[in-house]
Write a protein that holds these residues in place. Sequence first.
Motif, PDB file in Angstrom:
ATOM      1  N   ASP A 112       0.913  -1.085   0.018  1.00 34.98           N
ATOM      2  CA  ASP A 112      -0.057  -0.059  -0.208  1.00 34.98           C
ATOM      3  C   ASP A 112       0.922   1.140  -0.010  1.00 34.98           C
ATOM      4  N   LEU A 113       1.772   1.246   1.145  1.00 39.08           N
ATOM      5  CA  LEU A 113       2.621   2.341   0.895  1.00 39.08           C
ATOM      6  C   LEU A 113       3.517   2.490  -0.396  1.00 39.08           C
ATOM      7  N   LEU A 114       3.927   1.470  -0.948  1.00 40.76           N
ATOM      8  CA  LEU A 114       4.757   1.340  -2.142  1.00 40.76           C
ATOM      9  C   LEU A 114       3.892   2.073  -3.171  1.00 40.76           C
ATOM     10  N   GLN A 115       2.443   1.726  -3.289  1.00 42.32           N
ATOM     11  CA  GLN A 115       1.843   2.414  -4.401  1.00 42.32           C
ATOM     12  C   GLN A 115       1.560   3.979  -4.086  1.00 42.32           C
ATOM     13  N   TYR A 116       1.285   4.450  -2.754  1.00 43.36           N
ATOM     14  CA  TYR A 116       1.038   5.900  -2.700  1.00 43.36           C
ATOM     15  C   TYR A 116       2.455   6.439  -3.150  1.00 43.36           C
ATOM     16  N   ALA A 117       3.676   5.868  -2.619  1.00 47.52           N
ATOM     17  CA  ALA A 117       4.849   6.590  -3.080  1.00 47.52           C
ATOM     18  C   ALA A 117       4.871   6.695  -4.461  1.00 47.52           C
ATOM     19  N   LEU A 118       4.596   5.816  -5.276  1.00 45.80           N
ATOM     20  CA  LEU A 118       4.643   5.854  -6.732  1.00 45.80           C
ATOM     21  C   LEU A 118       3.536   6.944  -7.006  1.00 45.80           C
ATOM     22  N   GLN A 119       2.482   6.915  -6.656  1.00 40.68           N
ATOM     23  CA  GLN A 119       1.325   7.683  -6.912  1.00 40.68           C
ATOM     24  C   GLN A 119       1.926   9.288  -6.755  1.00 40.68           C
ATOM     25  N   VAL A 120       2.719   9.484  -5.844  1.00 36.09           N
ATOM     26  CA  VAL A 120       3.302  10.865  -5.472  1.00 36.09           C
ATOM     27  C   VAL A 120       4.303  10.881  -6.580  1.00 36.09           C
ATOM     28  N   HIS A 121       5.310  10.160  -6.659  1.00 40.08           N
ATOM     29  CA  HIS A 121       6.386  10.391  -7.672  1.00 40.08           C
ATOM     30  C   HIS A 121       6.016  10.921  -8.992  1.00 40.08           C
ATOM     31  N   SER A 122       4.988  10.165  -9.348  1.00 40.34           N
ATOM     32  CA  SER A 122       4.657  10.423 -10.725  1.00 40.34           C
ATOM     33  C   SER A 122       4.016  12.151 -10.803  1.00 40.34           C
ATOM     34  N   VAL A 123       3.269  12.368  -9.893  1.00 39.87           N
ATOM     35  CA  VAL A 123       2.966  13.733  -9.772  1.00 39.87           C
ATOM     36  C   VAL A 123       4.094  14.788  -9.587  1.00 39.87           C
ATOM     37  N   GLU A 124       5.170  14.347  -8.938  1.00 43.84           N
ATOM     38  CA  GLU A 124       6.137  15.196  -8.836  1.00 43.84           C
ATOM     39  C   GLU A 124       6.913  15.515 -10.259  1.00 43.84           C
ATOM     40  N   ALA A 125       6.572  14.169 -11.108  1.00 44.50           N
ATOM     41  CA  ALA A 125       7.408  14.253 -12.489  1.00 44.50           C
ATOM     42  C   ALA A 125       6.457  15.119 -13.359  1.00 44.50           C
ATOM     43  N   ARG A 126       5.100  15.220 -13.109  1.00 42.77           N
ATOM     44  CA  ARG A 126       4.336  16.133 -13.820  1.00 42.77           C
ATOM     45  C   ARG A 126       4.842  17.412 -13.641  1.00 42.77           C
ATOM     46  N   HIS A 127       5.027  17.761 -12.353  1.00 39.69           N
ATOM     47  CA  HIS A 127       5.414  19.135 -11.942  1.00 39.69           C
ATOM     48  C   HIS A 127       6.705  19.637 -12.472  1.00 39.69           C
ATOM     49  N   ALA A 128       7.766  18.566 -12.581  1.00 38.48           N
ATOM     50  CA  ALA A 128       9.108  18.919 -13.023  1.00 38.48           C
ATOM     51  C   ALA A 128       8.990  19.237 -14.562  1.00 38.48           C
ATOM     52  N   SER A 129       8.267  18.278 -15.476  1.00 42.42           N
ATOM     53  CA  SER A 129       7.887  18.496 -16.764  1.00 42.42           C
ATOM     54  C   SER A 129       7.361  19.918 -16.909  1.00 42.42           C
ATOM     55  N   ILE A 130       6.533  20.706 -16.343  1.00 41.01           N
ATOM     56  CA  ILE A 130       5.637  21.811 -16.786  1.00 41.01           C
ATOM     57  C   ILE A 130       6.844  22.926 -16.352  1.00 41.01           C
ATOM     58  N   VAL A 131       7.682  22.677 -15.138  1.00 38.97           N
ATOM     59  CA  VAL A 131       8.155  23.808 -14.587  1.00 38.97           C
ATOM     60  C   VAL A 131       9.424  23.903 -15.615  1.00 38.97           C
ATOM     61  N   ARG A 132       9.969  22.589 -16.030  1.00 43.01           N
ATOM     62  CA  ARG A 132      11.277  22.852 -17.027  1.00 43.01           C
ATOM     63  C   ARG A 132      10.868  23.543 -18.281  1.00 43.01           C
ATOM     64  N   LYS A 133       9.437  23.464 -18.899  1.00 45.19           N
ATOM     65  CA  LYS A 133       8.861  23.937 -19.885  1.00 45.19           C
ATOM     66  C   LYS A 133       9.117  25.564 -19.725  1.00 45.19           C
ATOM     67  N   LEU A 134       8.535  26.168 -18.525  1.00 41.33           N
ATOM     68  CA  LEU A 134       8.602  27.705 -18.145  1.00 41.33           C
ATOM     69  C   LEU A 134       9.845  27.891 -18.162  1.00 41.33           C
ATOM     70  N   LEU A 135      10.798  27.017 -17.331  1.00 41.70           N
ATOM     71  CA  LEU A 135      12.335  27.455 -17.323  1.00 41.70           C
ATOM     72  C   LEU A 135      12.969  27.606 -18.616  1.00 41.70           C
ATOM     73  N   SER A 136      12.619  26.772 -19.720  1.00 38.04           N
ATOM     74  CA  SER A 136      13.056  26.863 -20.958  1.00 38.04           C
ATOM     75  C   SER A 136      12.604  28.083 -21.391  1.00 38.04           C
ATOM     76  N   ALA A 137      11.433  28.394 -21.410  1.00 33.62           N
ATOM     77  CA  ALA A 137      10.915  29.516 -22.186  1.00 33.62           C
ATOM     78  C   ALA A 137      11.607  31.103 -21.469  1.00 33.62           C
ATOM     79  N   ALA A 138      11.806  31.014 -20.102  1.00 35.57           N
ATOM     80  CA  ALA A 138      12.054  32.191 -19.370  1.00 35.57           C
ATOM     81  C   ALA A 138      13.459  32.568 -19.786  1.00 35.57           C
ATOM     82  N   THR A 139      14.230  31.340 -19.737  1.00 35.84           N
ATOM     83  CA  THR A 139      15.692  31.392 -20.094  1.00 35.84           C
ATOM     84  C   THR A 139      16.196  31.609 -21.592  1.00 35.84           C
ATOM     85  N   GLY A 140      15.162  31.400 -22.293  1.00 35.39           N
ATOM     86  CA  GLY A 140      15.507  31.127 -23.771  1.00 35.39           C
ATOM     87  C   GLY A 140      16.419  30.069 -24.147  1.00 35.39           C
TER      88      GLY A 140
END
Lengths: 243, 261
Positions: free
Chosen positions: B169-197
Amino acid sequence: MIKNKISTNDSEKDGQKSVLNRRLFLRSAGVATAVGTLALGACKDDDDTVTPTTPATGTVDLGSGDVGILNYAYALEQLEAAFYEQVVKTPYTGITAAETTILTDIRDHEVIHREFFKAALTAAAPTQIIPGLEVDFSKIDFTSRAAVLGAAKLFEDTGVAAYNGAGKFIKSADYLLLAGKIVSVEARHAAAISDLITPKTADFASDTQIDANGLDKATASATILAAVQPYVKTKLSGANLPK
Amino acid sequence: MDIFKILDEIQKIDGDSVGRLEHATRRHFMSKIGSKLAAVAVPTAFASIVNKAYAQSAGAIDILNFALTLEYLEDGFYQMANGTAGLIPDTDKAIFAQIGKHETQHVAFLKGALGAKAVAKPTFDFTGKGAFATVFSDYKTFLTVSHALEDTGVRAYKGQAGGLMGDPDLLQYALQVHSVEARHASIVRKLLSAATGNAAIKSWITNAEGSPAAVYAGDDNKTQGGVNLTGLAGKSDAAITEAFDEPLTKDQVLAIAGLFL
């Protein structure tokens, strides 16, 4: 044109309910044992050792145990890779250079995932690896940006939910880590695709995808396979997957 | 029907049933608490079920507290940023509101799971001891720290998954958080790319590129499952390294987080 939506919140809740119900059932079963009236037949779905189900002729059985889960992942990666290969080969009307870069990158990642699983399964379980699957994208209009990105989002969110749901059944720590290395890349894809569809919104990790505890979806293999089957001509069976 | 009377009856027959019912009820309850019930309205009996430490093994508690520390850091970081006028452009506010919401939810979820065993929230220095002095006044600096925290989170959860295999159960919860962090990373990296050119910054991590370097150390690994994938399917090293996110050990993560403590 996406007809099969994956795991809505409701189905997710149903999943949680079924876990709950199973636990409650087991509790009642324990009680029943004590009073000597346990009905064994009702326990069938919860048995750890199941008799392998023989699939119908023409059906590809993903298998059981860790190899079954690897085949399951290999099947999903085959589907994703084939989809993006087609997307890059026949770009939709009005595609931008930035979109081409993103979709080409994703294609490369999915092809790498597919070829990796093929190599890994060939090495680890040469007699159990599933064959190459025949896909069916006839429902997807590859000239339409909305149709292509909609399908991409479906496949990516499905991939994330599938890996998240399968992780706890993996017995090998090495395979679990590999699944972890791949699922976060799928999640990066999902967010990137969502942001192409509805830029600058919360949709990269929307409230329909992420629950009130901040958790992404984790979906059972049976639900995932039913959702992707319309895109695969080869009939897939996950009947022997751990669950 | 008096639920407690029923429980008493069951316990007379099956001594462990209450423990198992608590487990089941907690799962069911946790899925609803955020959406429908205000915590203050929860009956005490149920609150005690939620607050009772979910994690039983010392190893699992250790991992959850490690995760909680990272979530405290992220949550505090976005609360500060989202509350700082003029930092985040209006066009990007919806994104960071959503990310901040998730981090707050992760903190609440982990604290609920750990109960009395939850570590206290540390005091943070989001400037990284001066390395990011303008983190709350310069958007590019903020984005740099943000993407580093998210990518660290992804790598940190990945590194701990194996340690939770004893508790599915805990493993699954951790995985479910893990992929949310990856979604965050994806979008922030896009914003960083745009802001820094800088078009070389993509939603996925190429080789071991990125700053601070410690966050991306080892992400250029091309050996998976014991096989060197160089040249696989004719793809570039960049693509091969992008296709697999690598884990960080707890010590590596703590060294990174230590910048902000």
